[in-house]
Scaffold this active site. Structure first.
Site, PDB file in Angstrom:
ATOM      1  N   ALA A  46       0.749  -1.115  -0.069  1.00 53.26           N
ATOM      2  CA  ALA A  46       0.022  -0.142   0.070  1.00 53.26           C
ATOM      3  C   ALA A  46       0.765   1.210   0.075  1.00 53.26           C
ATOM      4  CB  ALA A  46      -1.058  -0.023   1.316  1.00 53.26           C
ATOM      5  N   GLY A  87       1.719  -5.545   1.641  1.00 51.49           N
ATOM      6  CA  GLY A  87       0.610  -6.085   1.106  1.00 51.49           C
ATOM      7  C   GLY A  87       1.074  -6.816  -0.292  1.00 51.49           C
ATOM      8  N   GLU A  90       1.863 -10.118   0.761  1.00 55.25           N
ATOM      9  CA  GLU A  90       0.557 -10.588   1.570  1.00 55.25           C
ATOM     10  C   GLU A  90      -0.254 -11.541   0.291  1.00 55.25           C
ATOM     11  OE1 GLU A  90      -0.314  -7.499   4.123  1.00 55.25           O
ATOM     12  OE2 GLU A  90      -0.708  -8.894   5.685  1.00 55.25           O
ATOM     13  N   GLU A 110       5.591  -3.289   7.380  1.00 54.78           N
ATOM     14  CA  GLU A 110       4.841  -2.677   8.392  1.00 54.78           C
ATOM     15  C   GLU A 110       5.284  -2.152   9.674  1.00 54.78           C
ATOM     16  OE1 GLU A 110       4.096  -5.160   6.368  1.00 54.78           O
ATOM     17  OE2 GLU A 110       2.515  -5.340   5.287  1.00 54.78           O
TER      18      GLU A 110
END
Ligand code: NAD
Length: 712
Positions: A46, A87, A90, A110
């Site tokens: 992100a 992300g 992920e 993160e």
């Protein structure tokens, strides 16, 4: 079918991913799916510029897409090129297979911005690579190379050349094979014989590493949930912890710090010089003068950056000592690096040369002086450099506090003289305070900034004043700490409060480490103590202001800190590192108070914290008002990277904005009333002005400075 996704996830990208997956599932002619990134980069996750509004956090929208990928009835293969971060990784974890290019890097960073991998990453990663490796990645945020990812089982294959083709080959091979064993949500977390003890120790470790910082701790809790609960329950816990972090002030502070470090690259001076118009000169070779504590680290840093260095000392004996120390540092650094000594090539005299001959500095592009902190000596050296060095060479001083203009006045080229203030240990600490004098050219500033980048450091450009930014703000902080001892506190009590706040070490442990004699010599030089102090000067007053002779008295007793085995604390031996509270010092303080008629009082933690921090912050406002720094972000970046300020509190000026400027002002007023002879507690006019105009957000502060700052 190939689904190509953009480098950063946005809501539109997520929608496109979802549409693509649904289309692939519905189309019987599609047998397998490959997800890759655009232009050779998988995804950096992100875009954190959009993180300010928690509800629109892209991480929250990503989780269902990851589940959707995993539940696909057709095999989905991730083709990872460039980076798969946050992300991005992920999404790859949702895929049934992962192929990575040999040069790709992967990570879940993160935690570095105060969050945890909130798109089911804390639950899938431990299932794939086990708890220890997953915890390591999640709690440090480190990026790992594809080769390591293969060893960990994070990727199935590595492609030396065309990753997309390799991924398509793999997809074709696995068509028709059962997908259940590839769905991470269905896999159990590999067990460890001592899982409970392992998790407990991991928690203790992260708590110690980042005192008071929530994210690493909550990352451990999320991974613990993965190891203890079924997948769906683990996800609920992950979401709960993610929301907690998102709403904590820490994530905001860490994200502020992230952007502040980028903002300081855009430097400007009140005279109008700026990053956008100044050109850096190339630095193809360098010299370092003085191989003491700082010089040896600076040489190491330059060699690591592949810049050939000439290292110079005053005589052969010091040269031998310096060379030995540098070689030791370089050997240690080489051991940490891939390619080791060969890569650093420091045994090659063309890359690193030791000398006592100034003539060898004739052709270098840049010289960094790191001799004793003595103005006469520094001027003598700069005078010599001005005569010897080639016309374009940049002449840098590593002085901690001395006047750059005065040093420059010893040369015939003050436009090329600049302060490059490294922090100890210089090959480790990331901060480089760059100080321009009245005559320093914009190109010299740009070159020093370029050097910082080459050394993998964060350069912050500041103006010339005593102590520059970092040390200038540190003086009132340390001064308050010592005043608190006079009034009744103890070194261990003061240190504990500041360490609990998040500082790596408190002010007394810090001065013991740095050596009390350094400040003592500087104060002697300023005539504040020692033989040049006029007879009859009151013990606790200088120039009409409160002064504490306590640090001087300790030095007179031979207590220089760790190096002598005692200072504010007692150490196991000279050079020892384990500080223990010292009964001698406690008695000494009691006698001192008796001598000066000071009645000891109990001082609470709040007062310790506020007096130390608010005095430091107050000086920060003075620095901003004087145009010594372009903005509060600069001060914050200096404190986070050079002074062990807890990053999760965003730096001192950011912290002031979170406490609220009216409160900082009110408290300073209150303390100043009780201690009218301490100027450091007298609220700065700029702070008053900001409160008077309604305490605008930090980003707007500089528009209230009276001098006209050039727009950044
Ligand atoms: P140091 O005493 O450890 O080393 C100074 C070195 O300079 C010695 O090895 C000495 O032999 C050498 N030297 C002296 N005169 C010389 C000459 N004429 N020619 C060549 N070499 C000469 O000092 P240090 O702690 O490394 O500090 C060096 C500078 O860096 C000072 O200006 C200091 O204020 C600044 N500084 C120190 C620290 C720190 O934590 N120690 C941090 C930031 C900046």
């Amino acid at each position: 079918m190939v689904i190509e996704s953009l480098f950063y996830f946005s809501l539109a990208v997520l929608q496109a991913l979802e549409d693509g997956l649904k289309k692939a599932d519905a189309d019987p002619s599609v047998k397998a799916v490959m997800i890759c990134g655009e232009n050779g980069k998988f995804s950096a996750g992100a875009d954190i510029r959009g993180f300010s509004a928690p509800q629109s956090h892209p991480g929250i929208g990503l989780a269902p897409i990851v589940s959707l990928i995993e539940s696909s009835e057709k095999p989905v293969v991730a083709a990872i090129e460039g980076v798969a971060l946050g992300g991005g990784l992920e999404v790859a974890l949702g895929c049934h297979y992962r192929v990575a290019h040999v040069k790709a890097r992967m990570g879940l960073p993160e935690v570095t911005i105060g969050l945890l991998p909130g798109a089911e990453g804390t639950q899938r990663l431990p299932r794939l690579i086990g708890v220890p490796a997953a915890l390591d990645m999640i709690t440090t945020g480190k990026h790992i190379p594809a080769t390591e990812a293969l060893k960990l089982g994070l990727v199935d294959e590595i492609a030396e050349e065309n990753t997309i083709e390799a991924a398509i080959r793999l997809a074709n091979k696995v068509i028709g094979q059962p997908l259940a064993p590839r769905r991470l949500s269905l896999k159990p977390v590999p067990t460890l014989p001592n899982m409970e003890a392992f998790l407990r120790e991991a928690l203790v470790k992260v708590k110690k590493q980042a005192r008071g910082c929530l994210a690493p701790e909550l990352c451990v809790q999320a991974v613990r949930a993965a190891s203890e609960r079924p997948f769906a329950e683990g996800l609920r816990r992950e979401r709960e912890l993610f929301r907690l972090l998102l709403s904590s002030g820490q994530a905001r502070a860490l994200q502020y710090a992230f952007f502040a470090e980028r903002a300081v690259r855009r430097w400007a001076t009140p005279a109008g010089a700026s990053w956008s118009s100044a050109n850096a000169q190339p630095v193809r070779s360098a010299a370092v003068i003085g191989l003491g504590t700082m010089g040896r680290g600076i040489v190491t840093s330059l060699v690591k950056a592949n810049i050939p260095v000439v290292a110079l000392e005053q005589d052969l004996e010091n040269l031998k000592k310096g060379r030995k120390a540098v070689m030791l540092l370089l050997e240690r650094e080489a051991m940490k690096m891939e390619g080791g000594a060969q890569r650093l090539d420091f045994h090659n005299p063309a890359r690193l040369q030791f000398t006592v001959d100034f003539d060898l500095l004739r052709d270098v592009d840049l010289v960094i002086e790191a001799v004793f902190e003595n103005m006469a000596l520094k001027k003598e050296i700069f005078h010599k450099l001005s005569k010897i060095c080639k016309p374009g060479a940049l002449l840098c001083t590593n002085t901690s506090a001395l006047n750059i203009n005065e040093i420059a006045s010893a040369t015939s080229r003050p436009q090329q003289v600049i302060g490059t203030h490294f922090f100890s240990p210089a090959h480790v600490m990331r901060l480089l305070e760059i100080i321009y004098g009245s005559h320093t050219s914009p190109s010299a500033i740009a070159t020093a900034m370029q050097l910082a980048k080459a050394l993998n450091k964060i350069g912050v450009v500041v103006g010339n004043c005593f102590g520059f930014v970092g040390n200038r703000m540190m003086f009132p902080y340390v001064q308050q700490a010592v005043f608190l001892l006079e009034e009744g506190s103890r070194p261990e009590a003061v240190d504990e409060v500041l360490e609990d706040f998040g500082f790596k070490i408190g002010p007394f442990r810090m001065s013991d480490l740095a050596g009390l004699d350094v400040g003592w010599r500087s104060r002697q030089g300023q005539g504040l103590t020692g033989p040049s102090l006029p007879a009859g000067t009151p013990a606790r007053q200088r120039h009409g202001q409160r002064y504490s002779p306590l640090p001087d008295l300790l030095c007179e007793h031979g207590r220089f800190g760790q190096k002598t085995g005692h200072g504010w604390y007692l150490y196991e031996k000279a050079g020892g590192r384990t500080a223990t509270p010292d009964p001698w010092l406690h008695n000494f303080l009691a006698r001192y108070r008796d001598t000066h008629g000071i009645k000891a009082r109990a001082i609470d933690q709040e007062e310790i914290l506020e007096r130390c921090l608010f005095a430091l912050i107050n000086e920060g406002f003075a620095i901003l008002a004087e145009g010594i720094a372009s903005g509060p972000e600069h001060l914050d970046v200096i404190y986070i990277n050079g002074y062990g300020w807890p990053r999760h509190r965003g730096g001192p000026m950011f912290y002031a904005s979170t406490v609220g400027l009216p409160r900082v002002l009110a408290k300073l007023e209150q303390y100043s009333e009780v201690h009218p002879d301490v100027p450091g507690l007298r609220p700065n006019a700029f702070l008053r002005k900001l409160v008077a105009v309604g305490s605008p957000p930090l980003q707007e502060w500089m528009s209230y400075v009276s001098w006209q700052s050039p727009k950044l």
